[in-house]
Scaffold this motif. Structure first.
Motif: not given
Length: 279
Positions: A139, A154-155, A157-159, A161-163, A177
């Protein structure tokens, strides 16, 4: 658990009161050894240490991964940035990395500047998550922030997709996490507890004091794993790397004894590899 001078202990923990899990790495020894190997000082040394620690944190949540690469790159148009790339590779129990300077960039290693002065803004963050079961997950994202922790959040969240939330202070890295069942209220409690941990406590690298900040959430340590700054290079691995270079190019690099001298970019160790194996 005993530690070497070039090591740290990754602590994975659960916060049952917030349906959250986390990882903590107090990596003074890891960062110190990496900085020593590559002769870094000032902000580049601090940034390199953070990238090493962050790669271990990312590996800790990769759900069985065997290798995690974290790479920061200046965009091609940022020709004035002193650094071109910072890269770290974490595997079970070890981490290594390297820095690529732009020509004459190594002359600039002091001053109170942030990471964007060294890599430009925005910069590129790339990851390789190798689960050991096929093609690795790769990614690359672009983000604009002065803080590496912001890029990681940011990575994730975007790639991925974990909080998640990340703190990188000095040579300490802390990541939390959300797990299944973690709603907005649970997550707020976890983030609130993390934010309440003083920066001075994080910078000091006192794992007990840091985790005590999560005591109200029932913090429970589930695993402790020692990590070292350690390169896995060998004469065999260097010879394998040379096999991908055309022989006529290799011949031009060989000395009068038919040997090629090659240095490992991760640890600066030099090897002499025969042009023709077995001779």
């Amino acid at each position: 658990m005993a530690e070497h001078a070039d090591s740290g202990i990754l602590i994975r923990f659960l916060l049952p009161g917030a349906y959250t899990r986390g990882a903590l790495l107090c990596g003074q020894g890891i960062a110190g050894e990496g900085v020593r190997v590559h002769g870094l000082a000032g902000e580049p040394a601090d940034l390199f240490g953070k990238v090493l620690i962050a790669s271990v944190l990312l590996l800790s949540i990769s759900k069985g991964g065997i290798r995690q690469v974290l790479q920061l790159d200046a965009r091609p148009e940022h020709r004035s940035s002193p650094l071109v790339r910072i890269m770290a590779e974490a595997a079970q129990g070890s981490v290594r990395g390297y820095v690529i300077w732009r020509e004459d960039g190594a002359m600039i290693q002091t001053g109170s500047r942030d990471m964007t002065d060294w890599l430009g803004r925005p910069m590129l963050l790339s990851t390789v998550r190798d689960l050991g079961i096929g093609h690795p997950y790769i990614s690359t994202i672009e983000h604009d922030s002065e803080h590496l922790a912001d890029h990681l959040v940011h990575y994730l969240s975007q790639s991925v997709q974990v909080r998640a939330d990340v703190a990188l202070v000095g040579t300490t890295g802390l990541l939390i996490e959300a797990m299944p069942g973690c709603d907005d209220e649970h997550w707020f409690r976890a983030v609130q507890a993390m934010a309440a941990i003083p920066s001075e406590t994080l910078a000091a690298g006192d794992a007990e004091a840091i985790l005590d900040g999560f005591s109200a959430l029932g913090c429970k340590i589930v695993e402790q794993t020692p990590y070292r700054y350690q390169c896995r290079c060998s004469e065999e691995s260097m010879a394998e790397a040379l096999r991908h270079i055309p022989r006529d190019e290799l011949a031009s690099l060989a000395d009068e004894n038919g040997e090629i001298t090659i240095s490992c970019e991760y640890c600066n160790r030099s090897y002499r590899v025969p042009l023709d194996p077995g001779t």
